[in-house]
Structure formats: C-alpha cells, structure tokens
Scaffold this motif. Structure first.
Motif, PDB file in Angstrom:
ATOM      1  N   ARG A  23       0.853  -1.189   0.000  1.00 32.26           N
ATOM      2  CA  ARG A  23       0.000   0.000   0.000  1.00 32.26           C
ATOM      3  C   ARG A  23       0.884   1.232   0.000  1.00 32.26           C
ATOM      4  NH1 ARG A  23      -5.515  -0.353   0.523  1.00 32.26           N
ATOM      5  NH2 ARG A  23      -6.080  -2.549   0.547  1.00 32.26           N
ATOM      6  N   VAL A  41     -10.826  11.094  -2.001  1.00 30.30           N
ATOM      7  CA  VAL A  41     -10.528   9.894  -1.199  1.00 30.30           C
ATOM      8  C   VAL A  41     -11.762   9.438  -0.424  1.00 30.30           C
ATOM      9  CG1 VAL A  41      -8.073  10.467  -0.840  1.00 30.30           C
ATOM     10  CG2 VAL A  41      -9.797  11.297   0.798  1.00 30.30           C
ATOM     11  N   THR A  65     -10.869   5.351   4.843  1.00 28.81           N
ATOM     12  CA  THR A  65      -9.543   4.754   4.671  1.00 28.81           C
ATOM     13  C   THR A  65      -8.519   5.720   4.065  1.00 28.81           C
ATOM     14  OG1 THR A  65     -10.151   4.051   2.456  1.00 28.81           O
ATOM     15  CG2 THR A  65     -10.544   2.464   4.238  1.00 28.81           C
ATOM     16  N   GLU A 115      -8.189   6.013   1.054  1.00 25.10           N
ATOM     17  CA  GLU A 115      -7.776   5.430  -0.212  1.00 25.10           C
ATOM     18  C   GLU A 115      -8.330   6.285  -1.344  1.00 25.10           C
ATOM     19  OE1 GLU A 115      -7.297   1.034  -2.270  1.00 25.10           O
ATOM     20  OE2 GLU A 115      -8.862   1.297  -0.780  1.00 25.10           O
ATOM     21  N   ASN A 133      -5.220   0.845  -3.715  1.00 25.50           N
ATOM     22  CA  ASN A 133      -4.025   0.651  -2.887  1.00 25.50           C
ATOM     23  C   ASN A 133      -3.168   1.911  -2.725  1.00 25.50           C
ATOM     24  OD1 ASN A 133      -4.548  -2.171  -2.489  1.00 25.50           O
ATOM     25  ND2 ASN A 133      -3.909  -2.435  -4.617  1.00 25.50           N
ATOM     26  N   HIS A 193      -3.276   5.623  -1.015  1.00 23.44           N
ATOM     27  CA  HIS A 193      -3.990   6.481  -0.070  1.00 23.44           C
ATOM     28  C   HIS A 193      -3.396   7.890  -0.142  1.00 23.44           C
ATOM     29  CE1 HIS A 193      -5.655   2.919   2.270  1.00 23.44           C
ATOM     30  NE2 HIS A 193      -4.738   2.357   1.508  1.00 23.44           N
ATOM     31  N   CYS A 237      -6.177   6.861   8.457  1.00 25.12           N
ATOM     32  CA  CYS A 237      -5.613   6.078   7.354  1.00 25.12           C
ATOM     33  C   CYS A 237      -4.730   4.961   7.908  1.00 25.12           C
ATOM     34  CB  CYS A 237      -4.819   7.021   6.440  1.00 25.12           C
ATOM     35  SG  CYS A 237      -3.894   6.205   5.148  1.00 25.12           S
ATOM     36  N   ILE A 279      -5.448   0.993   7.460  1.00 31.01           N
ATOM     37  CA  ILE A 279      -4.480   0.124   6.767  1.00 31.01           C
ATOM     38  C   ILE A 279      -4.095  -1.053   7.658  1.00 31.01           C
ATOM     39  CG2 ILE A 279      -2.059   0.028   5.977  1.00 31.01           C
ATOM     40  CD1 ILE A 279      -2.502   2.659   4.555  1.00 31.01           C
TER      41      ILE A 279
END
Ligand code: FAD
Lengths: 427, 130
Positions: A138, A308, A312, A314, A320, A322, A346, A350
């Motif tokens: 990530r 985003v 998350t 992301e 994958n 962020h 975040c 993760i």
C-alpha cells in the motif's frame, strides 16, 4: 461480563516480491532492500511532513511493528509552517521551527529514504526515485501542496524578490529580512488566494504578525491585505475586530481583490479595481496537491486535489494508493492537526485491512487550530468532526466554535499545541 | 454497546475461520478494554495528541492524560460538556463526543503507561534547504 479477547496476528503474508535481502538500506543505485521477518507487508509513505510522519509512526505502533514502513522524503530537515508567521513578527527564529529526522531511524523502525520521488507506477506498485525504487503493498501519498503560477507566470521566477513563504524555510527568513530592511512608512502588500488553500486562517495571522511588528517598530507603515475571497475565510469576526481595533490605521483589508497583473521590478500589482505599489510584496499563490499526487494520477478533482474515502483515505481512482493531508479534496480545513488526524485514520484502517479486518465504519476526530494575533495572544477555532455515512464525508459536530477574544492563556496553549504535535510526529 | 461488542467478537471469529495463516497471541483483555482498544477509540484518543502528546503523555504545559484515573477523566469531561468547568477549548471537544466515547476514552487513557515525551530538539536551518 468478563470475556476473553484474543488479538490476531498474521503469521506470514509475505509475497515473494517482498522477500528481499536483509540490508535495510537503499543500494547505491537500485531497489530498496528491507529485512522483513514476520511482516504483514510493506507500506511506502511519500512525504515526511505532518501527515506522512504521523501515518508512518502510527502504522508501526498499531501494527505492533508488523507492517514495514518506508518513508521517502526529499528534504533533510523538517521546518514547521505552524508558528512560522511568528518569524515574520519577530518573536521566533526559523531555527526554533527546524528539526532533524533522526527519530525515524531510531524510535520506530521506519526505513528512511532521503530522496525525491520522480514517478509512481501504480500498476506494478512501485515508486521510482532519483536514486532508486521501492515496491509497496500500500502506498500513502502525503506530499503537501504545490503552488500554481498560471495567472501570474512571472511570479514563479521572482521568488527571491517576492517570496510566498507558504512553505516554511529560507523564504520565511527572506521575507522577514525584507520587512526589517523596509523604511518606516512603507507598505507591505500581501494576497490571499481563493479557498481552498493551505491553512485558512494563516494569511490573516500573517497580516497580524506583520502589523504587530510595524506597530512596535515602524508605526507609520501599512499592511494591505488583498483577499481573493468575498470575506475573511476563517475566524472572521475575531480577525475583523483585531484588524479594526488592535491594528487600526495599520491593517487595510480589501475583499474580492484578485491580482491580475504583476510588475516584479517595481513590486506593483494590479487588481480589477486598483493599482498598488508595495515596498514588500507577498503573493500567496493558489495551490494544488503536491507533485507525487500528480505523478500517481490521484489528483482527479479539477486536476488539483485528490478524492478519497474518508474511512480509509484510499484514492477513489487508484486502488491501494492512499492520500492524506493538504493534498486531499474535502470540506476539512487544510491544517497540520487535520493532516495528522487523517494520517491516523488512514494508518488505523491500513492496519485493519492488512490484518483482514474491517476499518472503523464511523471515524471521529478533533481539530484545534490556533492563530497568534501578536507575540503573546492567540485565538482558536476548535471542532470535532464525525463521519456521516449518508454523505460519506466528515461533518462538524455540535459544540465547535471560536474564542470569545484573544488571550495570553490561549497563546500558551498554542505553544503547547506546537510542542506536542512536534513531539507526536517527530519523536 | 453490548450489541456492538458481540458484533466485534463475531467479526474476529469469522476472520479466524476464513484465514488459515493466523496465529493467536495469548492476550487477555476485559470487554471494556477491548472496546477501548478498538480502532474507533484509539484514533479519537490519538486525535488528542496534538495538545496532550502521544498516548496522552504531554510534552509540556497541557495535562498528561496517560494513567489518569478513569472516574476523574469522566467527571471532568462531563463538566466541560455541560459548562460547569470553564475552559478555553475543552468544552468544544467534550460536546462533540458522546457518553460512550468519553467512557471508553477514560479507560483507554487510564491504561496508558506514563512515559516522558519531550519536544524534539531544534537545529540550525541548513543552507541546502528550500
Ligand atoms: C504560514 C503557515 C502557518 C500555518 N499554521 C498552522 C497552524 O497554526 N496550525 C495548523 O494546524 N496548521 C497550520 N498550517 C498548515 C500546515 O502547515 C499544513 O496543513 C501541513 O503542513 C500539511 O501537512 P502535509 O503533511 O499535508 O504537508 P507538508 O507538511 O507540506 O509535508 C509534505 C512533505 O512531502 C515532501 N515531498 C513533496 N514532494 C516530494 C517528492 N516528490 N519526493 C519526496 N518528498 C516530497 C515535502 O518535502 C514535505 O516534507 C500553516 C501553514 C502555513 C503556510
């Protein structure tokens, strides 16, 4: 009720690409090799500012050091933007705001790479730097902002004469020196870009700091604020009062004023309404997500900011990957406290995802943002934000608001805020 | 709260059935402890770090929350919430949190070890910096 809970650890999810030789350092020119016994995978963080540092540290903490973290930062020192307006006012030195990155190597087992990212290959999950490359499971992009010079192209090459000082460093020192050299009776002209930009109250804090310096040392001088916005964008009532009362006769605030032309040599600017010549000129340009976000093509909102998920962080366009901090598109103020909040949501998400669990479906965080109106007194805006599932954004909870008036007590708390947030991200 | 806890437990069990490559670290936590260890609470607690330091260990001026008596924490937060304890900013934060969150934060901070968090050491700005 005394239930027994067991914490789950992943024994081994190593992909073959991650099993690399055990050097833990960057080869002279090649791929990054990291020792990773028992790892849950690797997160690469681009940018060691407020957001990136917080993400890196908290991923290590919350994964009990099971997730490898690599931070790529192009600078060798951290210079804090928060409190940097006080350098202009004269109550702080740039040195007070400058720190090394040694902690990262020592305290959290983070792999530190002092290099500049030049490309992001999201298909092959690889980050390319000037002197090497590194693969990730990530990627977190925390690049801060880049300045946009589209409407004033001659400003970019005139940064020595007309520094924006919107990234703390030598530009801040340069602007302070210009203010010191300016004769009494001179005019300091500064401009505020249209929102959103980094640190909504920052430009008004800057106007106060320069006015505070003038009031004490050059009382015949003026501060003209050319604001592209229809009104003061943050802590409006408080700043308006301070401009009109504390700095009456010094600060001259002008709304809806967009600079359309610039003559570098004479430091003269033109707006729709007027032509103004400055002794010291500080144009804060409009901003966009920093270069690494552009390279990864996650800056999908008007080619400027990154969209985003607020659960998350992301990217909604590139899996994958962020994005956190000033670079994202949101209704949240672009502040250092916010950057660290987003970083920790975040990081937490993760850690959960890499352990095959679900992230928190309803994150909550708080923002406290102080501004100094002189060398001692400060004002705040403080708000708790809660995730709103219907709108899929963070929404201000009830109870938030601003100070009743500036105070020295809040000045002390503002110093405490800086000490603690520096300690949190830098140690 | 209870429902949430059972849901939480269920998720963990579900995960354990699905993934074969998981080992369990023997760690016994009470139900409240495991809730206050949840991502929801640890991230709210971490949000306090900007003023109160990492894991509630202040690097200066503000009170340290680590190791604070949970009953004291709750009384103070409720007093900030209803205005009986005057504050500059804490009433704003207390009002934005619900009672469950305040209770779990109290538990979270009470369990944190007191350690010394110092501000980083400042240094001279290098000529090569931007
Ligand atoms: C004058 C001023 C006053 C402010 N005052 C406050 C305040 O009082 N309180 C507050 O909360 N906020 C304040 N802010 C806002 C705060 O500084 C920002 O919100 C914060 O820095 C955002 O953090 P970030 O991590 O997103 O970006 P940054 O802190 O800018 O970090 C980005 C990092 O990425 C690195 N990077 C960029 N590109 C690359 C690349 N290609 N390769 C490798 N590394 C790269 C950069 O070197 C940088 O270190 C202020 C800002 C200014 C300008």
């Amino acid at each position: 009720m005394n239930n027994i809970q067991r914490r789950i650890f992943i024994k081994s999810t190593l992909k073959s690409s991650l099993v690399l030789s055990a050097t833990g350092v960057l080869n002279a020119c090649g791929s990054l090799n990291v020792k990773n016994a028992n790892s849950m995978g690797r997160v690469v963080v681009i940018g060691g500012g407020y957001a990136g540092l917080a993400a890196a540290k908290y991923i290590r903490m919350w994964s009990a050091n099971k997730i490898e973290v690599v931070v790529i930062e192009k600078s060798s020192q951290f210079v804090s933007c928060p409190l940097s307006n006080l350098v202009l006012g004269g109550s702080k030195n740039i040195q007070d705001l400058t720190f090394g990155y040694d902690f990262a190597k020592k305290n959290h087992g983070i792999t530190w790479v002092n290099d500049e990212v030049t490309a992001v290959d999201a298909v092959n999950k690889n980050v390319i730097m000037k002197r090497g490359d590194v693969s990730y499971d990530r990627l977190i992009i925390a690049p801060g902002v880049d300045m946009i010079y589209d409407t004033l192209p001659n400003l970019e090459t005139a940064q020595n004469e007309i520094p924006h000082a919107w990234k703390a460093g030598w530009q801040t020192v340069n602007l302070r020196k210009q203010l010191e050299a300016m004769p009494d009776g001179g005019v300091f002209v500064m401009s505020v870009p249209r929102a959103p930009y980094r640190c909504p109250p920052g430009p008004y804090e800057r106007a106060c700091q320069v006015a505070s310096y003038f009031k004490a040392h050059k009382p015949k001088s003026k501060v003209i604020v050319l604001d592209a916005n229809p009104e003061i964008t943050s802590k409006k009532v408080l700043f308006a009062k301070v401009f009109n009362e504390t700095y009456a006769g010094i600060v001259d605030y002008r709304a809806n004023s967009i600079i359309t032309e610039l003559d570098v040599k004479t430091k003269t600017v033109k707006t729709e309404f007027e032509i103004i010549q400055a002794n010291v000129l500080n144009i804060i340009p409009p901003q966009r997500a920093g270069k690494p976000a552009q390279l990864a093509k996650v800056d999908n909102v008007e080619n400027r900011w990154c969209d985003v998920s607020f659960l998350t962080y992301e990217s909604t366009t590139v899996p994958n990957v962020h994005v956190i901090g000033d670079a994202i598109d949101s209704n949240l103020p672009k502040s250092a406290h916010m950057a660290t909040n987003q970083a920790r949501i975040c990081a937490s998400a993760i850690v959960e995802i890499m352990a095959n669990r679900s992230p928190d479906p309803s994150p909550v965080f708080a923002n406290t943002c102080y501004s100094f109106i002189n060398d001692k007194e400060a004002i705040h805006v403080a708000t708790v934000y809660r995730y709103e599932a219907n709108k899929k954004i963070m929404v201000a909870a009830e109870g938030g608001g601003v100070s009743a008036k500036p105070s020295a007590q809040e000045g002390d708390y503002a110093q405490a805020w800086a000490m603690n947030i520096w300690s949190d991200v830098l140690t | 709260m209870k429902t949430f806890f059972f849901f939480f437990l269920f998720c963990m069990l579900a995960t354990s059935v699905k993934a074969s490559n998981i080992v369990y670290a023997a760690e016994v936590l009470s139900s409240v402890d495991s809730l206050s260890n949840s991502p929801h609470i640890r991230t709210i607690a971490a949000s306090c770090a900007a003023c109160h330091g990492t894991n509630g260990n202040s690097a200066g001026i503000t009170p340290t929350l680590a190791g604070l008596d949970d009953g004291y924490f709750i009384t103070q937060m409720l007093a900030f919430k209803d205005g009986t304890r005057p504050a500059t900013v804490m009433h704003r934060h207390a009002k934005g949190l619900n009672i469950d969150e305040i209770n779990l934060l109290a538990n979270y901070f009470a369990r944190q070890k007191r350690v010394t968090n110092l501000p980083p050491k400042s240094e001279k700005l290098q000529a090569a910096h931007e």
